[in-house]
Design a protein around this motif. Structure first.
Motif, PDB file in Angstrom:
ATOM      1  N   GLY A  93       0.825  -1.213   0.000  1.00  0.00           N
ATOM      2  CA  GLY A  93       0.000   0.000   0.000  1.00  0.00           C
ATOM      3  C   GLY A  93       0.849   1.248   0.000  1.00  0.00           C
ATOM      4  O   GLY A  93       0.721   2.088   0.888  1.00  0.00           O
ATOM      5  N   HIS A 123      -6.695  -1.577  -1.714  1.00  0.00           N
ATOM      6  CA  HIS A 123      -5.765  -0.918  -0.792  1.00  0.00           C
ATOM      7  C   HIS A 123      -6.519   0.029   0.147  1.00  0.00           C
ATOM      8  O   HIS A 123      -6.224   0.107   1.337  1.00  0.00           O
ATOM      9  N   TYR A 127      -0.985   0.868  -6.928  1.00  0.00           N
ATOM     10  CA  TYR A 127      -1.512   1.516  -5.738  1.00  0.00           C
ATOM     11  C   TYR A 127      -1.844   2.954  -6.080  1.00  0.00           C
ATOM     12  O   TYR A 127      -1.105   3.573  -6.839  1.00  0.00           O
ATOM     13  N   PRO A 128      -2.883   3.587  -5.542  1.00  0.00           N
ATOM     14  CA  PRO A 128      -3.882   2.946  -4.681  1.00  0.00           C
ATOM     15  C   PRO A 128      -5.032   2.362  -5.500  1.00  0.00           C
ATOM     16  O   PRO A 128      -5.396   2.890  -6.529  1.00  0.00           O
TER      17      PRO A 128
END
Lengths: 327, 327
Positions: free
Chosen positions: A104, A117, A112-113
């Protein structure tokens, strides 16, 4: 600087927590423990096999039961969430065989994100805030059972969304049958990785053809040989750091039929030789642990702030710069 | 008690807000305005056609461009979010024809709370909190454009998740083609509801068979005749309350071929006669408006508290009683 203290395990929940500031963390192996590190303030560098991540405030990463260490500048605050897999294996019998990848952090290359996450971040912050609010009072049974539910929720998210499957194929909607097949094959490989393990043994064991297994694994992430050499190379870490065995002996103990395959696999997954890895971590072990515990209760305001920020980002739709300044 | 003040429209956003405490609200019609009422403290009763809802703290409901009134005990705080549909019809050309049903209250019979209700609550609280934090400073361009995005996000949720379609078939995953067909048919019916509108006119207009349209509408919510009589009975409210026309004249103006069909439809949707409805609302209009404005800035702490609570419920998984006491 105080000495690194033990994990604060919460009675009977299989869940433990540690809140700390770290400048230097000597290499650790937590056997059968899944750890998720959340950076609450400042930033912290995280080393994992050949990889290196910078966790910024509000970011998190999971660490499998393998060697790692942390290093950081000053004035960070980290929270480690620990999950005792022995306790969770009652509900998730396959859990010790899963390879989890939960990155994360914007420093990772794994998209990510994403919603998964954000969901994990929410689960971590909510549990943390719950603990801040409850450690002010006593740990009565209702509180313990809520903590246990929250920890189980996090493990469920790990199992359902951070299995290595989703790392390699984030956009695939796997069927339950595919997931279970993958879990069975990978689990068997993990438990038998130190043995000779040609594809036809798996084929016999699962009443499938070798060709089908090979194609199934390639289509859903790591090909058979890559997965097997990864499991073996990864397991060799414990021998390299925890024993004085020679590279040849370790290669043999880890199931490689020839040390040259060990070297090749290790270089593929660690981008250095086993000897270099051993030297690097041995040197790291000589350094002085530099961290100190922080009282969770002192962080209430900061956690509230991060929850508000996370909530606003999740619900205001596309976010302008202005919001960043505001919060 | 002060007089009911005007809506605070935010320049150029098509969005307006009013924060108030209400003991008695005279019947209102906001033409071409969609209103969502959020109960921030206490509780408030909400009347809508024949229905009556009690909104508790943290609950919300949308009101179409129709007559309604509020009544409540003391000491409540409500927030009305207003959306000028003329401004949003640039992006959503069909928006004035949609029948919205958004009942975020445990008093409703429509499966609350669901994920879509939680998402709407998040969008409302986030926009509210954003406004609390920004009205402390000036309304610069970046703030206005963020408010506009947030308002658009709420309208998008209404369109995508609170169309009457989802009220009648909450578990159906409609295809885009089905949604658009339903929108076209219902939109056409709404725009032509005051005319004679036998099914074959729709059939001709859309190059479909009458049988197909009839089955399509029945399968996806309200059958053709029910939808048409609902649209007409609903539209008759404005005549009943805003004019002195007789019931027969209103029946005719609203497209009913005979006043007995008007009576039948009205009773079906309002559970009273047109005359009783007119009398009830006329009497209600005689009462004194009892509400007063509240300064949004005074509510920062309460909104933060509700966000924390909403976040904890969303992310802690199954919630024990203990959490309720805590928050």
């Amino acid at each position: 600087m105080k000495e690194n203290s033990d994990i604060n395990w919460i009675a009977q929940t299989g869940f433990g927590i540690k809140v700390y500031s770290v400048e230097y963390q000597v290499p650790q192996i937590h056997e059968n423990i899944l750890e998720i590190i959340y950076c609450l303030q400042g930033s912290v560098k995280f080393f994992y096999s050949y990889e290196e991540f910078l966790l910024q405030k509000g970011e998190f990463i999971s660490a499998d039961k393998d060697a790692f260490y942390l290093y950081a500048g000053k004035d960070n605050i980290c929270v480690s969430f620990y999950f005792d897999l022995d306790q969770f294996s009652k509900k998730y019998p396959y859990i010790k065989d899963i390879l989890f990848i939960c990155e994360g952090t914007s420093d990772a290359e794994s998209g990510y994100p994403s919603l998964r996450h954000e969901e994990m971040k929410g689960a971590l912050l909510a549990l943390l805030y719950y603990m801040v609010r409850t450690t002010e009072t006593c740990m009565e049974a209702a509180v313990l059972s809520q903590i246990q539910r929250a920890a189980d929720h996090i493990i469920q998210l790990m199992v359902d969304q951070f299995d290595i499957l989703y790392y390699y194929k984030p956009k695939t909607a796997f069927t339950q049958v595919q997931i279970e097949r993958h879990r069975e094959l990978q689990g068997y490989m993990n438990r038998h990785k130190f043995e000779k393990l040609p594809l036809r043994i798996l084929a016999d064991r699962f009443h499938l053809t070798a060709k089908y297994i090979s194609e199934f694994l390639s289509r859903n992430g790591l090909p058979y040989q890559d997965m097997l050499t990864y499991l073996r190379a990864n397991a060799s870490e414990a021998y390299l750091l925890g024993t004085e065995l020679s590279i040849v002996e370790i290669s043999e103990a880890c199931g490689f039929s020839d040390v040259k395959y060990y070297y090749k696999a290790f270089r593929k997954w660690y981008r250095c030789t086993p000897r270099e890895f051993r030297a690097k971590y041995r040197a790291a072990e000589q350094q002085e642990q530099m961290d100190y515990d922080i009282d969770l209760r002192s962080l209430r305001e900061e956690i509230e702030h991060q929850i508000l920020e996370h909530y606003m980002k999740a619900h205001l739709g596309q976010i302008g710069e202005n919001l960043e300044q505001l919060l």
